[in-house]
Motif scaffolding. Sequence first.
Motif, PDB file in Angstrom:
ATOM      1  N   ARG A 155       0.834  -1.212   0.000  1.00 53.60           N
ATOM      2  CA  ARG A 155       0.000   0.000   0.000  1.00 53.60           C
ATOM      3  C   ARG A 155       0.860   1.250   0.000  1.00 53.60           C
ATOM      4  NH1 ARG A 155      -3.240  -2.604   4.020  1.00 53.60           N
ATOM      5  NH2 ARG A 155      -2.182  -1.307   5.553  1.00 53.60           N
ATOM      6  N   THR A 156       1.915   1.232   0.760  1.00 57.07           N
ATOM      7  CA  THR A 156       2.810   2.390   0.827  1.00 57.07           C
ATOM      8  C   THR A 156       3.462   2.632  -0.534  1.00 57.07           C
ATOM      9  OG1 THR A 156       3.247   1.943   3.161  1.00 57.07           O
ATOM     10  CG2 THR A 156       4.788   3.390   2.031  1.00 57.07           C
ATOM     11  N   VAL A 185       2.220   1.831  -3.472  1.00 58.82           N
ATOM     12  CA  VAL A 185       1.190   2.366  -4.368  1.00 58.82           C
ATOM     13  C   VAL A 185       0.984   3.849  -4.096  1.00 58.82           C
ATOM     14  CG1 VAL A 185      -1.276   2.280  -4.938  1.00 58.82           C
ATOM     15  CG2 VAL A 185       0.033   0.159  -4.733  1.00 58.82           C
ATOM     16  N   GLU A 186       0.850   4.207  -2.827  1.00 60.65           N
ATOM     17  CA  GLU A 186       0.666   5.613  -2.462  1.00 60.65           C
ATOM     18  C   GLU A 186       1.866   6.444  -2.889  1.00 60.65           C
ATOM     19  OE1 GLU A 186      -0.120   5.787   1.707  1.00 60.65           O
ATOM     20  OE2 GLU A 186      -2.053   4.759   1.536  1.00 60.65           O
ATOM     21  N   LEU A 187       3.059   5.914  -2.684  1.00 67.37           N
ATOM     22  CA  LEU A 187       4.276   6.621  -3.070  1.00 67.37           C
ATOM     23  C   LEU A 187       4.321   6.807  -4.588  1.00 67.37           C
ATOM     24  CD1 LEU A 187       6.943   7.880  -2.195  1.00 67.37           C
ATOM     25  CD2 LEU A 187       7.989   5.627  -2.373  1.00 67.37           C
ATOM     26  N   GLY A 188       3.911   5.791  -5.334  1.00 68.80           N
ATOM     27  CA  GLY A 188       3.872   5.901  -6.794  1.00 68.80           C
ATOM     28  C   GLY A 188       2.897   6.973  -7.242  1.00 68.80           C
ATOM     29  N   GLU A 189       1.734   7.006  -6.623  1.00 74.20           N
ATOM     30  CA  GLU A 189       0.746   8.028  -6.972  1.00 74.20           C
ATOM     31  C   GLU A 189       1.259   9.426  -6.633  1.00 74.20           C
ATOM     32  OE1 GLU A 189      -2.726   6.824  -4.854  1.00 74.20           O
ATOM     33  OE2 GLU A 189      -3.199   5.194  -6.249  1.00 74.20           O
ATOM     34  N   THR A 190       1.911   9.546  -5.490  1.00 70.68           N
ATOM     35  CA  THR A 190       2.472  10.832  -5.083  1.00 70.68           C
ATOM     36  C   THR A 190       3.554  11.280  -6.060  1.00 70.68           C
ATOM     37  OG1 THR A 190       2.024  10.323  -2.770  1.00 70.68           O
ATOM     38  CG2 THR A 190       3.600  12.081  -3.200  1.00 70.68           C
ATOM     39  N   MET A 191       4.390  10.349  -6.476  1.00 69.12           N
ATOM     40  CA  MET A 191       5.465  10.681  -7.418  1.00 69.12           C
ATOM     41  C   MET A 191       4.871  11.115  -8.772  1.00 69.12           C
ATOM     42  SD  MET A 191       8.293  10.570  -5.894  1.00 69.12           S
ATOM     43  CE  MET A 191       9.377  10.678  -7.291  1.00 69.12           C
ATOM     44  N   GLU A 192       3.811  10.461  -9.228  1.00 71.59           N
ATOM     45  CA  GLU A 192       3.166  10.860 -10.477  1.00 71.59           C
ATOM     46  C   GLU A 192       2.588  12.262 -10.371  1.00 71.59           C
ATOM     47  OE1 GLU A 192       0.252   8.009 -11.702  1.00 71.59           O
ATOM     48  OE2 GLU A 192       1.721   6.382 -11.825  1.00 71.59           O
ATOM     49  N   ALA A 193       1.983  12.561  -9.239  1.00 69.89           N
ATOM     50  CA  ALA A 193       1.418  13.901  -9.035  1.00 69.89           C
ATOM     51  C   ALA A 193       2.515  14.955  -9.012  1.00 69.89           C
ATOM     52  CB  ALA A 193       0.614  13.948  -7.740  1.00 69.89           C
ATOM     53  N   LEU A 194       3.619  14.662  -8.337  1.00 66.86           N
ATOM     54  CA  LEU A 194       4.736  15.605  -8.291  1.00 66.86           C
ATOM     55  C   LEU A 194       5.363  15.775  -9.668  1.00 66.86           C
ATOM     56  CD1 LEU A 194       6.472  14.636  -4.920  1.00 66.86           C
ATOM     57  CD2 LEU A 194       5.248  16.752  -5.455  1.00 66.86           C
TER      58      LEU A 194
END
Length: 113
Positions: free
Chosen positions: A18-19, A21-30
Amino acid sequence: MTGNGRGDTEALREEIRRTRVELGETMEALAAKADVKARLRESADHAKQRMREQAAGTVARVRGQAAQKAQLARAQAHEKGGSLRDSPVPWAAVAAGAVATMIVLLIIQGRRR
């Protein structure tokens, strides 16, 4: 904690997944925020679209106003045309002016001889 330790291990693995996945989503947003060129292109596209919509609205409004003015002008011309046809006075004035012009030209030509 379970006797064999598998429950905690599975829970930790699930939390790690889960972490990630969340980190991947955060990196895409950044990355999307950091991509200034793409953001500017998107902003320009939005501005172009707004301008096209405004231009289309303006063209439609101007065409509508022009059609109204043309219709009004036609109606006024029809009214004026009807009143000129009904009244012989303007035609008599034009004919009298033409006769007067011919007389003046004949007088001028006679003096030159």
